[in-house]
Design a protein around this motif. Structure first.
Motif, PDB file in Angstrom:
ATOM      1  N   ARG A 238      21.743  38.854  85.324  1.00 19.54           N
ATOM      2  CA  ARG A 238      22.074  39.778  84.245  1.00 19.54           C
ATOM      3  C   ARG A 238      23.126  40.761  84.749  1.00 19.54           C
ATOM      4  N   VAL A 257      28.269  43.318  73.244  1.00 19.46           N
ATOM      5  CA  VAL A 257      29.290  43.759  74.193  1.00 19.46           C
ATOM      6  C   VAL A 257      30.119  42.572  74.639  1.00 19.46           C
ATOM      7  N   GLY A 271      27.689  39.226  75.225  1.00 21.87           N
ATOM      8  CA  GLY A 271      26.352  39.606  75.639  1.00 21.87           C
ATOM      9  C   GLY A 271      25.754  40.655  74.733  1.00 21.87           C
ATOM     10  N   ILE A 273      23.134  44.255  74.869  1.00 26.85           N
ATOM     11  CA  ILE A 273      22.413  45.241  75.667  1.00 26.85           C
ATOM     12  C   ILE A 273      20.910  45.052  75.435  1.00 26.85           C
ATOM     13  N   VAL A 306      22.587  44.148  80.488  1.00 20.76           N
ATOM     14  CA  VAL A 306      23.167  43.248  79.490  1.00 20.76           C
ATOM     15  C   VAL A 306      22.706  41.824  79.756  1.00 20.76           C
ATOM     16  N   ILE A 322      32.487  46.163  81.094  1.00 24.98           N
ATOM     17  CA  ILE A 322      31.667  45.965  79.892  1.00 24.98           C
ATOM     18  C   ILE A 322      32.312  46.744  78.757  1.00 24.98           C
TER      19      ILE A 322
END
Length: 447
Positions: A238, A257, A271, A273, A306, A322
């Motif tokens: 991750r 994101v 991705g 959060i 994320v 990010i």
């Protein structure tokens, strides 16, 4: 006559000191004029006028600049880590794995120095064997005494043999008890000896090995972790991001994101959060101040995590950017509005340093404006590597550009200040006289 000569010398000395003071006053006046009127132009002690520039990437990612961007720094980490520490009461012997090694349950990781433990174990084994031999001797003696008691004719003889038998039985029971205790100690020593080899309990990859220091204390990694060996469990990764307290409320679980490689901006992954940890701030040692100085007020930072759609080709420890928003939703290039010139509804101009380090005025296409951050999305005309200048009135196309350090970039127009202790750094190359300074005890005439 002597009194007149003395007065004449005194006046001459006083006049010399006054001249020196006037020179100092002129030097300080010139320095003040340079500081308040020339430094904004970038004039630096006899050099050409320069304009300080900073890259878009630097503006968006320098500590504190995240206040005006939707971009955050992150690092790839394992979802689960197993950390193995050393026993402080034992001495490390051998390390059996290295960073990058694959391990599985039962894989030996390292061993402790077991020389003393092994000697103690061997001695206990000898003691056990000796005690068993003694007990066997007592058993034989008791058996012989029982036969003699049966054959004895006289009561006195039979009584004497019976006492001997009972004495042998008591000694044997005592040795049997000691044998049991020795066998337990031997089993414990064997268990400790077997514990000399520390084995992995999971399947994964060795991420780090931090050996003890020369004095035997456990070393410490750059993150402050005192674990000896860290193992990444499986391949479940991750992204761990960092956000300041000023921006943490902009993040929410479920927000989409875009994650980009720092090396290759085209390496894009989507991705979501999955966690924002506001319960525990990161160590203050890793936090910067609001203004970057040692005495600046500290800004707390927090972790957020994320979950990526695709983890292919990512490695643990890789640094990424990010950006808020799903891939393709907006450009990753943003610029604070105060860098723009003649901003219109969809375009503006920006002072940019070209490949020859000369200032040029470039037109860029603008997207959405974020009122909270004060930034425009740049649709075209700028990249993260482009270096831009603050649009002061003195800046013009064709002027030489110079990359600004962090301190020079803190305030628009800030340039280098000459070293007042170095005569070569004075405006116009002014030099102070080598002699004639007033020293302790010198008389100075005040008009």
């Amino acid at each position: 006559m002597m009194e007149q000569n003395k007065n004449r010398k005194k006046k001459k000395k006083t006049g010399k000191i006054v001249a020196v003071l006037l020179l100092l006053a002129a030097a300080l006046g010139a320095a003040a004029y340079w500081y308040f009127f020339l430094r904004a132009d970038g004039t630096v002690s006899g050099t050409d006028t320069v304009v300080y520039v900073r890259s878009i990437e630097d503006i968006l990612n320098t500590d504190g600049a995240a206040l005006v961007s939707g971009r955050f720094s992150g690092v790839v980490e394992a979802r689960e880590l197993v950390k193995v520490k050393l026993d402080s009461e034992k001495t490390l012997d051998q390390t059996l794995v290295s960073v990058g090694d694959r391990v599985s349950p039962g894989t030996p990781l390292f061993t402790y120095d077991a020389d003393k433990l092994e000697l103690a174990y061997e001695q206990l084994k000898l003691d056990v064997e000796g005690k068993r031999g003694t007990i066997a001797t007592y058993e034989d003696e008791i058996a012989k005494l029982e036969k003699q008691i049966k054959k004895a004719r006289k009561p006195a003889q039979k009584a004497e043999l019976t006492v001997q038998k009972q004495t042998a039985e008591l000694k044997m029971k005592k040795d049997q008890y000691e044998l049991k205790r020795l066998e337990e100690q031997t089993a414990e020593a064997l268990a400790v000896l077997n514990d000399n080899v520390v084995r992995s309990t999971v399947s994964g990859t060795v991420r780090s090995v931090t050996p003890p220091t020369d004095n035997g204390d456990m070393g410490m990694s750059s993150s402050g972790d005192k674990s000896f060996i860290t193992i990444v469990v499986g391949n479940d990764l991750r992204i761990a991001g960092t956000v300041s307290e000023q921006n943490v409320r902009r993040l929410a679980v479920g927000t989409e994101v875009t994650v980009r490689s720092r090396i290759d901006e085209t390496g894009i992954r989507g991705g979501v959060i999955e966690e924002v940890n506001t319960e525990q701030a990161l160590s203050n040692e890793n936090n910067g101040g609001y203004y970057g100085g040692n005495n600046a007020e500290t800004s707390a930072k927090y972790r957020f995590y994320v979950r990526l759609d695709n983890m292919k080709d990512l490695i643990v420890g890789q640094h990424v950017y990010i950006d808020l928003g799903a891939p393709g939703s907006s450009s990753s290039v943003r610029i604070p509005e105060f860098y723009l010139i003649d901003a219109g509804a969809s375009s503006a101009s920006v002072y940019v340093a070209n490949a020859k380090n000369k200032i040029e005025k470039r037109t860029v296409s603008l997207g959405a404006y974020d009122a909270e951050s004060g930034c425009y999305t740049v649709l075209s005309g700028l990249t993260l590597a482009d270096r831009v200048a603050f649009p002061e009135e003195t800046v013009a196309p064709g002027m030489p550009a110079r990359d600004a350090g962090y301190a020079a970039a803190d305030m628009p127009g800030m340039t280098d200040m000459p070293d007042m202790t170095d005569p070569s750094g004075m405006p116009g190359g002014m030099l102070l006289p080598d002699e004639g300074f007033a020293t302790e005890g010198t008389e100075i005439a005040v008009p």
